[in-house]
Design a protein around this motif. Structure first.
Motif, mmCIF file in Angstrom:
data_model
loop_
_atom_site.group_PDB
_atom_site.id
_atom_site.type_symbol
_atom_site.label_atom_id
_atom_site.label_comp_id
_atom_site.label_asym_id
_atom_site.label_seq_id
_atom_site.Cartn_x
_atom_site.Cartn_y
_atom_site.Cartn_z
ATOM 1 N N SER A 1 0.832 -1.198 0.000
ATOM 2 C CA SER A 1 0.000 0.000 0.000
ATOM 3 C C SER A 1 0.870 1.251 0.000
ATOM 4 C CB SER A 1 -0.893 0.026 1.243
ATOM 5 O OG SER A 1 -1.710 -1.119 1.307
ATOM 6 N N THR B 1 -5.138 6.327 -0.657
ATOM 7 C CA THR B 1 -4.279 5.152 -0.675
ATOM 8 C C THR B 1 -4.302 4.471 -2.036
ATOM 9 O OG1 THR B 1 -4.647 4.783 1.697
ATOM 10 C CG2 THR B 1 -3.788 2.933 0.442
ATOM 11 N N TYR C 1 -2.829 0.829 -4.029
ATOM 12 C CA TYR C 1 -2.475 -0.546 -3.698
ATOM 13 C C TYR C 1 -1.803 -1.224 -4.896
ATOM 14 C CZ TYR C 1 -6.100 0.392 -0.218
ATOM 15 O OH TYR C 1 -6.857 0.957 0.775
#
Length: 125
Positions: A21, A78, A80
């Motif tokens: 992440s 975020t 990923y």
């Protein structure tokens, strides 16, 4: 300015999976297209995957296509990288990068202004 922090790296056996992440703070996350790069010991940094500001456009290096999936959640600031069917050749420090200038993801590291410190991914055979 945006600050980037990677997490989720570790040691995994060949054939296994791992998700890393990249969490951003500072300026609005969806002002940036984003990418993952990696750098193995003694090697140059190489592009892995990129994603547009909205997340609607993605691109991948041929070496990871079909095994890795890049995504982002702009509500959580975020990004990923889901990595499946890992190989020992995937061993590297994985870095996230942010580009404020392009809507679509670039694959050139010189286009990215902001970088995280990286997270180590080690795949054992």
């Amino acid at each position: 300015q945006v600050q980037l922090v990677e997490s989720g790296g570790g040691l995994v056996q060949a054939g296994g999976s791992l998700r890393v992440s990249c969490t951003a703070s500072g300026r609005t996350f969806n002002d940036y297209s984003m990418a993952w790069f990696r750098q193995a010991l003694g090697s140059n940094r190489e592009f892995v995957a990129g994603i547009s500001r909205s997340g609607g456009i993605t691109s991948y290096a041929n070496s990871v296509k079909g095994r890795f999936t890049i995504s982002r959640d702009n509500t959580k600031n975020t990004m990923y990288l889901q990595m499946n069917s890992l190989k020992p050749t995937d061993t590297a420090v994985y870095l996230c990068a942010a580009d404020p200038d392009r809507m679509r993801p670039s694959n050139r590291d010189e286009d990215f202004e902001h970088w995280g410190q990286g997270t180590q991914v080690t795949v054992s055979s």
